[in-house]
Design a protein around this motif. Sequence first.
Motif, short mmCIF file in Angstrom:
data_model
loop_
_atom_site.label_atom_id
_atom_site.label_comp_id
_atom_site.label_asym_id
_atom_site.label_seq_id
_atom_site.Cartn_x
_atom_site.Cartn_y
_atom_site.Cartn_z
N ALA A 93 -13.98 5.43 3.33
CA ALA A 93 -13.72 4.24 2.53
C ALA A 93 -12.43 4.41 1.71
O ALA A 93 -11.60 3.50 1.64
N VAL A 94 -12.25 5.57 1.12
CA VAL A 94 -11.04 5.82 0.32
C VAL A 94 -9.83 5.88 1.23
O VAL A 94 -8.77 5.33 0.91
N PHE A 95 -9.97 6.52 2.41
CA PHE A 95 -8.84 6.65 3.32
C PHE A 95 -8.37 5.29 3.84
O PHE A 95 -7.18 5.03 3.93
N LEU A 96 -9.30 4.40 4.18
CA LEU A 96 -8.95 3.09 4.74
C LEU A 96 -8.72 2.03 3.67
O LEU A 96 -8.38 0.90 3.98
N GLY A 125 -6.52 -0.88 -1.64
CA GLY A 125 -6.22 -1.12 -3.05
C GLY A 125 -7.41 -1.36 -3.95
O GLY A 125 -7.23 -1.75 -5.10
N VAL A 126 -8.62 -1.11 -3.48
CA VAL A 126 -9.81 -1.38 -4.29
C VAL A 126 -10.48 -0.09 -4.77
O VAL A 126 -11.17 -0.09 -5.77
N ALA A 127 -10.27 1.01 -4.08
CA ALA A 127 -10.95 2.28 -4.41
C ALA A 127 -10.54 2.77 -5.80
O ALA A 127 -9.49 2.40 -6.33
N LYS A 128 -11.36 3.64 -6.36
CA LYS A 128 -11.10 4.20 -7.69
C LYS A 128 -9.97 5.23 -7.67
O LYS A 128 -9.38 5.53 -8.69
N TRP A 129 -9.71 5.79 -6.51
CA TRP A 129 -8.63 6.76 -6.38
C TRP A 129 -7.93 6.56 -5.05
O TRP A 129 -8.47 5.98 -4.13
N PRO A 158 -3.81 0.35 5.80
CA PRO A 158 -3.09 0.47 4.53
C PRO A 158 -1.66 0.94 4.78
O PRO A 158 -1.39 1.64 5.75
N PRO A 159 -0.74 0.53 3.94
CA PRO A 159 0.67 0.92 4.12
C PRO A 159 0.82 2.45 4.19
O PRO A 159 0.13 3.18 3.48
N ASP A 160 1.70 2.90 5.05
CA ASP A 160 2.02 4.32 5.19
C ASP A 160 0.79 5.18 5.48
O ASP A 160 0.67 6.30 4.99
N THR A 161 -0.14 4.63 6.26
CA THR A 161 -1.36 5.36 6.61
C THR A 161 -1.43 5.52 8.12
O THR A 161 -1.27 4.56 8.85
N ARG A 162 -1.67 6.73 8.55
CA ARG A 162 -1.79 7.04 9.97
C ARG A 162 -3.26 7.03 10.33
O ARG A 162 -3.99 7.97 10.03
N VAL A 163 -3.72 5.97 10.96
CA VAL A 163 -5.14 5.80 11.30
C VAL A 163 -5.34 6.10 12.78
O VAL A 163 -4.71 5.47 13.64
#
Length: 140
Positions: free
Chosen positions: A10-13, A16-20, A128-133
């Motif tokens: 969840a944090v990785f994907l 902009g909503v996660a706590k960190w 997410p921007p600049d994320t390698r999924v």
Amino acid sequence: AMAALVELSAVFLDRGVAKWEAPNRDQGFLYFFASLEHLGFAPWRLHARARAHEVLEACGTHRSDKSTAALVKLSSQEPLAHSILRENLKHFGARPEKWTETLRSMLWEMPGWAGMFHRMEVHTSEAPPDTRVRVADFCA
């Protein structure tokens, strides 16, 4: 273990909503996951920490005094993710002709997550921007 994987996914994907914010998302999920492993203290995680260190080394990363400050980009983690998948499937005792079925059954334990990774891998504008999924990173 699955709950922790879901939380990290969840944090990785996150968009902009996660706590960190997940560090090193541009390196992929496998790298992100491995870079967090050294933060744990449970003695039964020694094997996981050793494997995480191997993943970071294979990605061209070196850690000094348990810091992930000096991170080097890797052009492609997919072969590493695939080798980890093969190793895990062999460890579980799955015969090669049953690997696809075994992997599917494991992914059913976390409904929706593999699909989200796949969707964002195929439709990179939704990641997410600049994320390698990569789905392979998630599976490994």
